[in-house]
Design an enzyme around this catalytic site. Structure first.
Site: not given
Ligand code: URA
Length: 434
Positions: A82, A161, A168, A183, A187
């Site tokens: 990621h 999310d 947010r 977050s 994932k």
């Molecule tokens: N990327 C994400 O997937 N979530 C966040 O909160 C910030 C960046």
């Protein structure tokens, strides 16, 4: 357990128990906890923070809000990656086939671009015919057969999310370390890989502006991974200017192909080797990240990495000939050089400004429902530290029309700082969190 009491406890600086966080998230998912209470909770977290135990509990409660991907017998060997994102960041396009060519399976779920940063799916879809909407069975089957796949994330994974992020976004609570960490990691955990390598960016073009902030986020995510049994490592890398030279969908695919052919820009190649070296280490193929990087260098030299890219493209319905002939990628009708306004040294390139210029050319989205133009973009001819003479080309703009090119050229010139002395060289890799 009333939501009110949990909000109050967090507001007053208390630490919530895992079952309290689970109840709150379950209520949010099934509609019993309304958005206004969740918004208040998010603001309390923003100011009070979360302990590592609370952050891990939040992450797992988010994972349980939806389905998880079952990679079956493959799972134990798979490695995911990621990146916290940045302008010109096409590392996934290079790393996924490169690491798979070394025998570590990479199941990669990616996203689309929004605002000034691009998305891996948009980039790949610039390859004629390439499909990113794979069913779960197609995705897993391809990872088993080819060793890698890159597809869009199903809405069934971590549905909480998307709803939390939307809240947010409108309550000024995006930039909270536990919320970002939960977050991202929810994932990754739902996507099923046993090991996770994170590229946490710091600098002007990143979420985290300083190395210290990036280190705090990296630590939070590595701790979550460890606490739920996923081997996790974070590499902290600089993002003060665009990564590599190309920005824009097909332009970035072309640069990824160059890199997979061993002819890529040095910064992009070295970041891919650093991240990939860790991926091979966690995946059990290399004894150390340095040994892993050496294996990957060999895959670039031998053509195995490029061949794996072509195999992945073909498996997803795309024109695999682009690997041999990138001229088959979409090309913009107007290509104009951007002359330097002065002689000197390139002192800086504002990645955010370049990203916005490329988005306005049509390569990105201002709103989620916008379509993207695969061909347009900006290719930097001079990067930080390069000497230039007045009127030398700083960059080339690839546009749909002369007017669009002119507007983008003005924005690209403004993004460059040309001065008298070269800036001190900053290492691209700023640290590792294990
Ligand atoms: N990327 C994400 O997937 N979530 C966040 O909160 C910030 C960046």
């Amino acid at each position: 357990m009333r939501p009110y009491d949990l909000i109050l406890k967090k507001r007053n600086g208390g630490a919530l128990a895992a079952d309290e966080i689970e109840a709150l998230m379950r209520g949010f998912t099934d509609g019993a906890v309304p958005d206004y209470q969740m918004a208040a909770f998010l603001m309390a977290v923003y100011f009070r923070g979360m302990t590592p135990e609370e952050t891990a509990a939040l992450t797992m409660a988010m994972v349980r809000s939806g389905a998880t991907l079952d990679l079956g017998p493959l799972a134990a060997r798979t490695v995911d990656k990621h990146s916290s994102g940045g302008v010109g960041d096409k590392t996934s396009l290079v790393l996924v086939p490169l690491v798979a060519a070394s025998g570590v399976p990479v199941p990669k779920l990616s996203g689309r671009g929004l605002g000034h940063t691009g998305g891996t799916l948009d980039k790949l879809e610039s390859i004629p015919g390439f499909r990113t909407a794979l069913s779960e069975a197609e995705f897993i089957g391809q990872v088993e057969r080819v060793g890698c796949a890159i597809a869009g994330q199903s809405a069934k994974l971590v549905p909480a999310d998307a709803r939390l992020y939307a809240l947010r976004d409108v309550t000024a609570t995006v930039d909270s370390v536990p919320l970002i960490a939960a977050s991202i990691m929810s994932k990754k955990i739902a996507a099923g890989a046993a090991s996770i390598v994170l590229d946490v960016k710091c600098g002007r073009g990143a979420f985290m502006k300083t190395e210290e902030e990036a280190r705090v986020l990296a630590r939070a995510m590595v701790d979550i991974g460890r606490s739920v049994g996923r081997r996790t490592v974070a590499v902290i890398s600089g993002m003060d200017h665009p990564l590599g030279r190309a920005v824009g969908n097909a332009r970035e695919v072309q640069e990824a192909i160059d890199t997979l052919s061993g002819r890529g820009p040095a910064d992009l190649e070295s970041l891919c080797l650093a991240l990939g070296g860790w991926m091979l280490t966690l995946g059990g193929k290399a004894a150390s990240p340095e040994a892993g990087a050496e294996m990957l260098r060999e895959r670039l030299r031998s053509g195995a990495a490029l061949a794996k890219f072509a195999e992945m493209v073909a498996a997803q319905g795309g024109d695999a000939e682009v690997a041999r002939d990138p001229g088959r990628l979409p090309q913009a009708p107007v290509q104009v050089p951007v002359p330097s306004p002065a002689s000197g040294v390139v002192v800086g390139i504002d990645g955010h400004a370049v990203g916005l210029a490329v988005m306005r050319l049509g390569a990105g989205r201002a709103r989620k429902e916008d379509a993207v133009d695969p061909a347009v973009g900006v290719v930097l001819e001079r990067t930080v530290g390069a000497r230039v003479q007045a009127s030398d080309a700083l960059a080339v703009v690839h546009a749909r029309s002369a007017e669009a090119a002119e507007q983008a050229a003005a924005e690209v010139v403004a993004a460059y700082t040309v001065g008298d002395t070269a800036p001190p060289e900053e290492p691209l890799i700023r640290g590792i969190v294990t």
